[in-house]
Design a protein around this motif. Structure first.
Motif, PDB file in Angstrom:
ATOM      1  N   PHE A 171       0.734  -1.227  -0.032  1.00  0.00           N
ATOM      2  CA  PHE A 171      -0.023  -0.109  -0.032  1.00  0.00           C
ATOM      3  C   PHE A 171       0.654   1.214  -0.026  1.00  0.00           C
ATOM      4  O   PHE A 171       1.876   1.463   0.224  1.00  0.00           O
ATOM      5  N   VAL A 172       0.189   2.347  -0.299  1.00  0.00           N
ATOM      6  CA  VAL A 172       0.867   3.732  -0.129  1.00  0.00           C
ATOM      7  C   VAL A 172       0.070   4.542   0.697  1.00  0.00           C
ATOM      8  O   VAL A 172      -1.209   4.472   1.126  1.00  0.00           O
ATOM      9  N   LEU A 173       0.621   5.700   1.067  1.00  0.00           N
ATOM     10  CA  LEU A 173      -0.092   6.469   2.037  1.00  0.00           C
ATOM     11  C   LEU A 173      -0.324   7.894   1.421  1.00  0.00           C
ATOM     12  O   LEU A 173       0.560   8.563   0.879  1.00  0.00           O
ATOM     13  N   TRP A 174      -1.578   8.204   1.279  1.00  0.00           N
ATOM     14  CA  TRP A 174      -1.971   9.775   0.685  1.00  0.00           C
ATOM     15  C   TRP A 174      -2.171  10.947   1.773  1.00  0.00           C
ATOM     16  O   TRP A 174      -2.622  10.288   2.910  1.00  0.00           O
ATOM     17  N   TYR A 175      -2.184  11.873   1.190  1.00  0.00           N
ATOM     18  CA  TYR A 175      -2.620  13.111   2.088  1.00  0.00           C
ATOM     19  C   TYR A 175      -1.589  13.075   3.349  1.00  0.00           C
ATOM     20  O   TYR A 175      -2.182  13.536   4.270  1.00  0.00           O
ATOM     21  N   GLN A 176      -0.256  13.170   3.327  1.00  0.00           N
ATOM     22  CA  GLN A 176       0.445  13.200   4.389  1.00  0.00           C
ATOM     23  C   GLN A 176       0.899  14.863   4.711  1.00  0.00           C
ATOM     24  O   GLN A 176       1.556  15.365   3.811  1.00  0.00           O
ATOM     25  N   GLN A 177       0.151  15.371   5.640  1.00  0.00           N
ATOM     26  CA  GLN A 177       0.452  16.607   5.957  1.00  0.00           C
ATOM     27  C   GLN A 177       1.981  16.705   6.670  1.00  0.00           C
ATOM     28  O   GLN A 177       2.532  15.951   7.319  1.00  0.00           O
ATOM     29  N   GLY A 178       2.190  18.255   6.653  1.00  0.00           N
ATOM     30  CA  GLY A 178       3.538  18.470   7.598  1.00  0.00           C
ATOM     31  C   GLY A 178       4.827  18.226   6.912  1.00  0.00           C
ATOM     32  O   GLY A 178       4.750  18.455   5.460  1.00  0.00           O
ATOM     33  N   ASP A 179       5.888  18.597   7.523  1.00  0.00           N
ATOM     34  CA  ASP A 179       7.208  18.437   6.711  1.00  0.00           C
ATOM     35  C   ASP A 179       8.259  17.480   7.298  1.00  0.00           C
ATOM     36  O   ASP A 179       9.439  17.508   7.332  1.00  0.00           O
ATOM     37  N   LYS A 180       7.556  16.425   7.978  1.00  0.00           N
ATOM     38  CA  LYS A 180       8.351  15.293   8.254  1.00  0.00           C
ATOM     39  C   LYS A 180       8.047  14.119   7.323  1.00  0.00           C
ATOM     40  O   LYS A 180       7.278  13.999   6.582  1.00  0.00           O
ATOM     41  N   ASP A 181       9.058  13.197   7.504  1.00  0.00           N
ATOM     42  CA  ASP A 181       9.060  12.027   6.526  1.00  0.00           C
ATOM     43  C   ASP A 181       8.611  10.898   7.158  1.00  0.00           C
ATOM     44  O   ASP A 181       8.791  10.781   8.617  1.00  0.00           O
ATOM     45  N   ILE A 182       7.942   9.855   6.559  1.00  0.00           N
ATOM     46  CA  ILE A 182       7.436   8.516   7.116  1.00  0.00           C
ATOM     47  C   ILE A 182       8.592   7.837   6.814  1.00  0.00           C
ATOM     48  O   ILE A 182       8.919   7.280   5.750  1.00  0.00           O
ATOM     49  N   THR A 183       9.520   7.393   7.615  1.00  0.00           N
ATOM     50  CA  THR A 183      10.373   6.586   7.641  1.00  0.00           C
ATOM     51  C   THR A 183      10.552   4.943   8.066  1.00  0.00           C
ATOM     52  O   THR A 183      11.341   4.145   7.640  1.00  0.00           O
ATOM     53  N   ALA A 184       9.311   4.583   8.823  1.00  0.00           N
ATOM     54  CA  ALA A 184       9.223   3.335   9.099  1.00  0.00           C
ATOM     55  C   ALA A 184       7.646   3.108   9.144  1.00  0.00           C
ATOM     56  O   ALA A 184       6.947   4.133   9.653  1.00  0.00           O
ATOM     57  N   VAL A 185       7.179   2.018   9.047  1.00  0.00           N
ATOM     58  CA  VAL A 185       5.589   1.516   9.104  1.00  0.00           C
ATOM     59  C   VAL A 185       5.583   0.239   9.724  1.00  0.00           C
ATOM     60  O   VAL A 185       6.294  -0.570   9.346  1.00  0.00           O
ATOM     61  N   GLN A 186       4.803  -0.104  10.721  1.00  0.00           N
ATOM     62  CA  GLN A 186       4.419  -1.270  11.292  1.00  0.00           C
ATOM     63  C   GLN A 186       3.114  -1.604  11.238  1.00  0.00           C
ATOM     64  O   GLN A 186       2.049  -0.839  11.123  1.00  0.00           O
ATOM     65  N   LEU A 187       2.638  -2.917  10.946  1.00  0.00           N
ATOM     66  CA  LEU A 187       1.170  -3.487  11.121  1.00  0.00           C
ATOM     67  C   LEU A 187       1.103  -4.117  12.356  1.00  0.00           C
ATOM     68  O   LEU A 187       1.977  -5.001  12.783  1.00  0.00           O
ATOM     69  N   CYS A 188       0.029  -4.015  13.010  1.00  0.00           N
ATOM     70  CA  CYS A 188      -0.116  -4.801  14.385  1.00  0.00           C
ATOM     71  C   CYS A 188      -1.306  -5.230  14.423  1.00  0.00           C
ATOM     72  O   CYS A 188      -2.556  -4.803  14.091  1.00  0.00           O
ATOM     73  N   GLU A 189      -1.453  -6.642  14.692  1.00  0.00           N
ATOM     74  CA  GLU A 189      -2.608  -7.331  15.090  1.00  0.00           C
ATOM     75  C   GLU A 189      -3.444  -6.714  16.384  1.00  0.00           C
ATOM     76  O   GLU A 189      -2.866  -6.467  17.298  1.00  0.00           O
ATOM     77  N   THR A 190      -4.562  -6.263  16.107  1.00  0.00           N
ATOM     78  CA  THR A 190      -5.647  -5.670  17.158  1.00  0.00           C
ATOM     79  C   THR A 190      -5.617  -6.642  18.273  1.00  0.00           C
ATOM     80  O   THR A 190      -6.087  -5.977  19.429  1.00  0.00           O
ATOM     81  N   GLN A 191      -5.603  -8.016  18.199  1.00  0.00           N
ATOM     82  CA  GLN A 191      -6.381  -8.848  19.215  1.00  0.00           C
ATOM     83  C   GLN A 191      -4.980  -9.074  20.253  1.00  0.00           C
ATOM     84  O   GLN A 191      -5.213  -9.015  21.412  1.00  0.00           O
ATOM     85  N   ASN A 192      -3.852  -9.479  19.616  1.00  0.00           N
ATOM     86  CA  ASN A 192      -2.612  -9.820  20.764  1.00  0.00           C
ATOM     87  C   ASN A 192      -1.406  -8.685  20.490  1.00  0.00           C
ATOM     88  O   ASN A 192      -0.585  -8.816  20.975  1.00  0.00           O
ATOM     89  N   PHE A 193      -1.759  -7.657  19.720  1.00  0.00           N
ATOM     90  CA  PHE A 193      -0.521  -6.598  19.499  1.00  0.00           C
ATOM     91  C   PHE A 193       0.525  -6.929  19.050  1.00  0.00           C
ATOM     92  O   PHE A 193       1.869  -6.329  19.132  1.00  0.00           O
ATOM     93  N   VAL A 194       0.976  -7.983  18.327  1.00  0.00           N
ATOM     94  CA  VAL A 194       1.941  -8.536  17.641  1.00  0.00           C
ATOM     95  C   VAL A 194       2.207  -7.664  16.457  1.00  0.00           C
ATOM     96  O   VAL A 194       1.176  -7.456  15.637  1.00  0.00           O
ATOM     97  N   CYS A 195       3.216  -6.838  16.281  1.00  0.00           N
ATOM     98  CA  CYS A 195       3.726  -6.153  15.251  1.00  0.00           C
ATOM     99  C   CYS A 195       4.609  -6.635  14.289  1.00  0.00           C
ATOM    100  O   CYS A 195       5.641  -7.450  14.568  1.00  0.00           O
ATOM    101  N   LYS A 196       4.758  -6.094  13.023  1.00  0.00           N
ATOM    102  CA  LYS A 196       5.467  -6.346  11.928  1.00  0.00           C
ATOM    103  C   LYS A 196       5.971  -5.152  11.300  1.00  0.00           C
ATOM    104  O   LYS A 196       5.169  -4.351  10.769  1.00  0.00           O
TER     105      LYS A 196
END
Length: 256
Positions: A171-196
């Motif tokens: 996926f890509v992320l649209w409409y990021q405001q501000g002047d900072k960079d998105i340098t990392a992204v994690q996906l987390c399960e909402t049930q047990n909070f395991v993140c990748k």
């Protein structure tokens, strides 16, 4: 007496030089001189096959005031960044210039920017001046990074059409405001909070094989030029049965 005066002059000169160097090193609002061209074989807007992976969205975001970048592309980290760009020919160019969003990678004739035709003409004072700029093809410019602003828009997740539930997610992320960079992204399960931690496949495209299951919570690391870093967590989750081509409103926006 002469030695004391000479010492004071040397001390004063050193202090002035130190002040100038400090200001140059910390100036985040200064303009940088460069050159800009424009897409010659496109319509007024940008390209829908840009290296950031935004697709047709990358051609029309910001009203079509978009650009390819060379060094500012930064291996995709610069995708979605906003810059104020103004040309330096006083009889044609406005003081304000144009604000563009980086959606592609490229360079031409020692340029930092290849603007859409709309953005290139947008640097001019009038329509006639815009025609004169376009006739030149490449112009000297100055630029600086500015905050992106998308009123009434939240950061939006666009699932890539090539995603294959539940084995591969991109996926890509649209409409990021501000002047900072998105340098990392994690996906987390909402049930047990395991993140990748996801991979930046190319441009602004984040990918993972064997994504976590169930509804997914997204975490994004924002990094500033000053070294400041912070994680933000959207209000809304990616639904369990996500599909390629779908868009999901995260419910959050970065404060500018």
């Amino acid at each position: 007496m002469a030695l004391s005066l000479q010492f004071l002059l040397i001390l004063f000169t050193t202090l002035l030089l130190t002040k100038a160097l400090t200001e140059a090193a910390t100036c985040s609002n200064c303009f940088t001189h460069s050159r800009a061209a424009y897409y010659p074989n496109s319509d007024e807007h940008g390209t829908d096959i840009g290296a950031c992976g935004f697709g047709s969205f990358g051609a029309t975001i910001n009203g079509g005031d978009v650009s390819a970048a060379s060094n500012l592309y930064r291996n995709g980290v610069g995708c979605g960044d906003c810059y104020q760009v103004r040309c330096t020919i006083s009889k044609y160019c406005s003081d304000k210039g144009v604000t563009v969003v980086i959606t592609d990678q490229g360079s031409s004739d020692n340029t930092d920017f290849i603007l859409s035709q709309r953005a290139f003409g947008g640097m001019a004072q009038t329509k006639d001046a815009a025609a004169s700029l376009l006739a030149l093809g490449v112009v000297d410019i100055e630029y600086r990074r500015v905050s992106c602003i998308y009123p009434n828009k939240n950061i939006t997740i666009k699932i890539d059409e090539n995603s294959n539930y539940p084995y591969y997610l991109a996926f890509v992320l649209w409409y990021q405001q501000g002047d900072k960079d998105i340098t990392a992204v994690q996906l987390c399960e909402t049930q047990n909070f395991v993140c990748k931690l996801l991979d930046r496949s190319y441009g602004a495209v984040w990918t993972t094989t064997s994504p976590p299951s169930g509804p997914l919570s997204l975490r994004m690391l924002l990094s500033g030029d000053d070294g400041d870093e912070s994680w933000i967590v959207p209000i809304n989750n990616i639904p369990e049965n996500w599909k390629g081509g779908d868009t999901y409103d995260t419910g959050v926006q970065i404060n500018v």
